[in-house]
Design an enzyme around this catalytic site. Structure first.
Site, PDB file in Angstrom:
ATOM      1  CB  ALA A 184      -0.907   0.002   1.225  1.00  0.00           C
ATOM      2  CB  SER A 586      -2.141  -2.518  -2.092  1.00  0.00           C
ATOM      3  OG  SER A 586      -1.578  -1.989  -3.250  1.00  0.00           O
ATOM      4  CB  CYS A 587      -2.236  -6.342   1.987  1.00  0.00           C
ATOM      5  SG  CYS A 587      -0.807  -7.416   1.702  1.00  0.00           S
ATOM      6  CE  LYS A 588       2.205  -5.166   7.922  1.00  0.00           C
ATOM      7  NZ  LYS A 588       2.321  -5.420   9.372  1.00  0.00           N
TER       8      LYS A 588
END
Length: 669
Positions: A184, A586-588
């Site tokens: 992200a 996206s993620c972290k």
């Protein structure tokens, strides 16, 4: 070529879903050469391993008709990871240097404005110094370090502008299906103690740290980047017009002395054009500023001798009677120029002060987040152009309406991830400031195929060079350098255990607002598309769901307020693909939750578009998660082939996002 490469492997492994692992690059036009982190390997043996090469997996899955289909999965990092941030940093440095020079060129100011100017110059000087240091460090990156930033390095100060774990994820059956995966876009180095950009930008001035002090009298006055750009244009124009008008006045006097009616008339025509232009500029100045006296425009309007008046005077009076009027004209022009400079000076200084008042940390943060988002969307745009270079309806859509770039977020609205989502929201929204142009590459050397970025914070242009053979396939409109718009959207649904806490004890309003806004933007894009190109044929699905049906379902799904409503993500992704858009997930860190999403999307596409046997869906999904490219991605980031989940956490995940036994257990980094 692809099927010939795996034919022998496929025959030998009849009982396995995973045929084997291939490392190398495709040699077709769909596979953008700029996506390769390094040169393609000479040896395409099945045991070839090289970090700079794409990771490839080949599967065989059974269809509803009991036939077998071969599926190629490919994952690769990108040289855009560092090349674009370095270019962007150079743009920021050049822009801020220009701002400093503009402020220094304003001349003597009153004590209040002099203090403000000094503070603003100090602000930009600090940014320049910081960015030059970062750029120096990035220029030291070589090899795989230049094309990949691992999740372990997301808080590294000198890698702040580089996206985390940026990769292109591609699946080939009879056509390509692409997803760009990236951590992200957010500033992990500065952290999230005070929230992310969305919160920081909306804080009262008194809460912003390290701000430039702006007088309360002018604090409510805001000038956009467009207005500041217009002020620069006016300053430049009036500076150029003054000597032109003076020169024409001299030429008029000379023509009068020579008693040349034709020359007088020609000179008067030119003079009238210049004077009208000056009047237009000074009118704009008085309409858009608050510090200048309206006496200037009144004086200029009523004492300015008109060209017609000058012509009448010449016809009825000798040269000596014309001279005072010309002198008056010059004086009026000088006064108009001086007052225009004064007014535009205010706009420029106030605009610079307004931006500086956000604080060094916020400006820096926004620049870094935008850099990460830009890398991802340029990566997706390049892939889409290579895939659609012979797709005339798509190219027409690109020219007339622009391209949808749909970011899928899997962040929770709890703890630090709220700040990440706030950063991501602003970073994705800021992508509206970019335009794309397609150019012809000088050569097919890797360096000549890399996109370039130019411009300033108010608007950047990204040039995407294509090899000559590919470029010549484009319609003339694109070869002429037409600017292409991007329509960035963000849909986010938290799926982990922290989202469970947010839904029970916290607040999910940020996520709801982001999703609702993006839904409205998506509907607006589709409405414009249908209005401008009513006969455009969009990609269809075997499910026969139309875009209208899917948009209705998306609206209904958002209204449900259902916890962890991942159907929102599925519908948004499906609509995006039908609109020829770019998909980004996206993620972290784009490592664990992203892997679950990408593999789920790939298997869903196989089921809906290629009749994957529904009874074998979960088996295929587990195979991709256990043996596919995404587990390679995990190992590449943390050195372990285990997703960062534990069994307790996974109980809170929606079932389609749970990996198979034996593939998880490593603590996240």
């Amino acid at each position: 070529m692809f099927y010939e490469c795996v034919c022998n492997v496929f025959l030998c492994l009849q009982d396995s879903l995973l045929c084997d692992t291939l490392h190398g690059s495709m040699h077709d036009r769909d596979n953008s050469p700029m996506m390769r982190a390094g040169p393609p390997p000479d040896n395409h043996s099945l045991t070839y391993r090289d970090e700079s090469s794409p990771v490839c997996k080949v599967y065989r899955f059974q269809t509803e008709s009991s036939r077998w289909m071969l599926v190629r999965e490919q994952m690769s990092d990108s040289p855009l990871t560092s090349s674009l941030p370095k270019q962007l940093l150079s743009c920021y440095i050049q822009e801020d240097r220009r701002r400093i020079q503009e402020l220094r060129d304003l001349g003597d100011l009153s004590p209040h404005w002099e203090v403000l100017r000094s503070d603003v110059i100090a602000h930009y000087s600090h940014l320049i110094s910081t960015y030059k240091e970062t750029l120096t460090e990035l220029n030291k990156l070589t090899g795989s370090s230049a094309s990949f930033k691992s999740s372990c390095n997301k808080t590294d100060r000198h890698l702040e502008f580089i996206p985390v774990n940026l990769h292109t994820q591609r699946m080939q059956v009879t056509s390509w299906y692409d997803v760009v995966t990236v951590g992200a876009p957010s500033d992990h180095y500065q952290g999230f103690k005070h929230g992310g950009l969305q919160r920081l930008l909306n804080k009262p001035d008194s809460d912003k740290k390290r701000c430039v002090c702006v007088s309360p009298v002018y604090r409510s006055i805001f000038y956009s980047s467009d207005q500041s750009s217009r002020a620069r244009e006016i300053l430049s124009s009036v500076t150029q017009l003054q000597p032109l008008i003076s020169g024409l006045a001299e030429e008029l006097l000379q023509a009068a002395l020579e008693v040349s009616p034709q020359r007088v008339q020609e000179t008067l025509t030119k003079l009238a054009h210049r004077v009208r232009h000056m009047q237009t500029l000074t009118h704009y100045k008085h309409t858009h500023t608050h510090t200048t006296n309206t006496r200037t425009h009144t004086h200029y309007k009523h004492t300015h001798p008109s060209p017609g008046c000058l012509a009448f005077t010449w016809l009825s009076s000798p040269h000596l009677h014309l001279l005072p009027l010309v002198i008056t004209l010059r004086e009026c022009v000088c006064e108009a120029v001086d007052r225009a400079r004064s007014a535009m000076t205010f706009v420029l200084l106030q605009g610079a002060a307004t931006q500086a008042s956000q604080g060094l940390a916020v400006t820096h943060r926004r620049d870094a987040v935008f850099s990460q988002a830009l890398c991802a969307v340029v990566c997706g745009f390049a892939l889409r152009i290579y895939a659609g270079v012979e797709d005339k309806p798509f190219l027409l859509q690109l020219c007339e309406v622009g391209l949808v770039a749909q970011f899928e977020g899997l962040l929770s609205t709890y703890g630090d991830e709220i700040g990440m989502l706030e950063d991501m929201e602003v970073g994705v929204s800021d992508l509206k400031r970019i335009s794309f142009r397609i150019t012809e590459a000088k050569s097919e050397q890797p360096a000549d195929l890399l996109p370039t970025v130019s411009g300033q914070r108010g608007g950047f242009c990204v040039e995407v060079p294509l090899p000559s053979e590919t470029y010549l396939l484009l319609p003339g409109e694109l070869r002429d350098g037409r600017g292409l718009r991007v329509h960035p959207l963000l849909f986010n649904i938290g799926i982990n255990q922290q989202q469970s806490l947010a839904e029970r004890f916290g607040d999910s309003s940020l996520q709801e607002r982001i999703n609702q806004r993006s839904c409205e933007m998506l509907k607006s894009y589709y409405s414009t598309l249908r209005e401008k190109l009513p006969n455009l044929t969009l990609p269809s699905s075997l499910s026969q769901s139309t875009v209208d049906d899917l948009l209705t379902s998306l609206d209904q799904s958002l209204e449900m307020k259902k916890r962890k409503n991942v159907e929102v993500l599925w519908l948004a992704a499906s609509i995006c693909r039908r609109l020829n858009g770019i998909r980004l997930t996206s993620c972290k860190s784009a490592k664990d939750r992203t892997s679950m999403s990408v593999t789920l999307e790939q298997c869903t596409l196989l089921r809906e578009e290629h009749t994957l046997n529904a009874e074998l869906f979960n088996k295929a999904l587990d195979c991709m998660r256990r043996e596919g490219c995404r587990l390679e991605n995990v190992e590449k980031n943390i050195g372990s082939r285990k997703y960062a989940f534990n069994s307790i956490q996974l109980k809170t995940f929606p079932k389609p996002y749970r990996p198979p036994e034996g593939t998880y257990g490593k603590v996240d980094t």
